[in-house]
Design a protein around this motif. Structure first.
Motif, PDB file in Angstrom:
ATOM      1  N   UNK A 167      63.843 105.465  75.890  1.00  0.00           N
ATOM      2  CA  UNK A 167      62.490 106.884  75.625  1.00  0.00           C
ATOM      3  C   UNK A 167      61.276 105.660  75.385  1.00  0.00           C
ATOM      4  N   UNK A 168      60.387 105.627  74.963  1.00  0.00           N
ATOM      5  CA  UNK A 168      59.066 105.982  74.123  1.00  0.00           C
ATOM      6  C   UNK A 168      59.268 105.939  72.809  1.00  0.00           C
ATOM      7  N   UNK A 169      58.923 104.428  72.192  1.00  0.00           N
ATOM      8  CA  UNK A 169      59.534 104.667  70.443  1.00  0.00           C
ATOM      9  C   UNK A 169      58.230 105.898  69.857  1.00  0.00           C
TER      10      UNK A 169
ATOM     11  N   UNK B 283      48.588 112.754  69.623  1.00  0.00           N
ATOM     12  CA  UNK B 283      48.495 113.161  68.402  1.00  0.00           C
ATOM     13  C   UNK B 283      47.397 113.421  67.772  1.00  0.00           C
ATOM     14  N   UNK B 284      46.433 113.216  68.274  1.00  0.00           N
ATOM     15  CA  UNK B 284      45.680 112.959  66.857  1.00  0.00           C
ATOM     16  C   UNK B 284      44.690 114.813  67.524  1.00  0.00           C
ATOM     17  N   UNK B 285      45.027 115.206  69.338  1.00  0.00           N
ATOM     18  CA  UNK B 285      44.704 116.259  70.242  1.00  0.00           C
ATOM     19  C   UNK B 285      44.930 117.260  69.388  1.00  0.00           C
ATOM     20  N   UNK B 286      46.275 117.076  69.544  1.00  0.00           N
ATOM     21  CA  UNK B 286      47.417 118.388  68.731  1.00  0.00           C
ATOM     22  C   UNK B 286      47.052 118.937  67.620  1.00  0.00           C
ATOM     23  N   UNK B 287      47.784 120.464  67.529  1.00  0.00           N
ATOM     24  CA  UNK B 287      47.712 120.754  66.379  1.00  0.00           C
ATOM     25  C   UNK B 287      48.731 120.755  65.303  1.00  0.00           C
TER      26      UNK B 287
ATOM     27  N   UNK C 142      55.685 115.954  67.709  1.00  0.00           N
ATOM     28  CA  UNK C 142      56.089 115.676  68.832  1.00  0.00           C
ATOM     29  C   UNK C 142      56.561 113.924  67.579  1.00  0.00           C
ATOM     30  N   UNK C 143      55.989 114.122  65.942  1.00  0.00           N
ATOM     31  CA  UNK C 143      56.232 112.393  65.995  1.00  0.00           C
ATOM     32  C   UNK C 143      57.857 112.869  65.421  1.00  0.00           C
ATOM     33  N   UNK C 144      58.124 113.175  65.357  1.00  0.00           N
ATOM     34  CA  UNK C 144      60.225 113.960  65.206  1.00  0.00           C
ATOM     35  C   UNK C 144      60.620 113.807  66.531  1.00  0.00           C
TER      36      UNK C 144
END
Length: 200
Positions: free
Chosen positions: A46-48, A55-59, A66-68
């Motif tokens: 998968x994408x790394x 990410x900028x659009x997420x709370x 998403x980062x985890x």
């Protein structure tokens, strides 16, 4: 048979013991060939990382998740490189793994080197899902569950390319549960546990 003993077989589940500790299910030493997975969900590697714009659009909570997940996918992208050499150096495994996950990868590298073996092929990671999150702690963490297919990920003799002998009752697709924490330099997999008794 001597080679099987060298790799540290766990007779009860027919999975190499050192690979179980590595939690990588490193081997094709396991089989439960249920091919009923939805093909569109499968991705070999998968994408790394999550895209910055996404990410900028997420709370903050969703961004952290998403980062985890991106770090977890990065871990599974780097681990096959580690065991293909076998070596930690020359890979980015330390970017994605720490604590038990990293020490077990290092132990498996040593074991593969001792037995003059490498791992070929790739595992297929399917449906990584956050099943628990503790993002308000001093050290935020999440638990991730996924399905791992290791049928094409095999231990072979480095010189001859001959595959290691595998038991007939091996399990090749099973659940892996991982603990992932946010450290100062990013999210890292601390522990990943294969659940050989949970086919997927």
């Amino acid at each position: 048979m001597a080679r099987r003993d060298q790799l540290g077989w766990n007779g009860s589940r027919a999975i190499p013991a050192f690979l179980l500790t590595v939690c990588v299910a490193l081997t094709a030493a396991c089989t439960s060939s249920s091919e009923s997975d939805n093909a569109k969900d499968k991705t070999a590697m998968p994408t790394l990382s999550a895209a910055p714009s996404k990410l900028a659009s997420l709370d903050p909570t969703e961004a952290a998740k998403e980062q985890a997940l991106a770090a977890y996918k990065g871990y599974w992208a780097e681990l096959p490189k580690v065991y293909a050499m076998p070596a930690i150096e020359g890979t980015e495994i330390k970017r994605y793994a720490a604590a038990e996950a990293l020490s077990q990868a290092e132990a498996s590298v040593k074991n593969l080197s001792t037995t003059k073996s490498v791992m070929t092929g790739l595992p297929i990671l399917t449906n990584p899902t956050i099943t628990d999150a503790a993002l308000d702690k001093k050290t935020p963490s999440v638990t991730i569950s996924s399905c791992l297919d290791v049928v094409q990920w095999k231990i072979v003799n480095k010189a001859s390319g001959e595959p290691a002998a595998m038991p007939s009752n091996r399990v090749t697709k099973y659940v892996v549960v991982a603990l992932v924490e946010r450290w100062e330099d990013g999210w890292k997999v601390l522990k990943a546990t294969p659940k050989a008794d949970q086919p997927c």
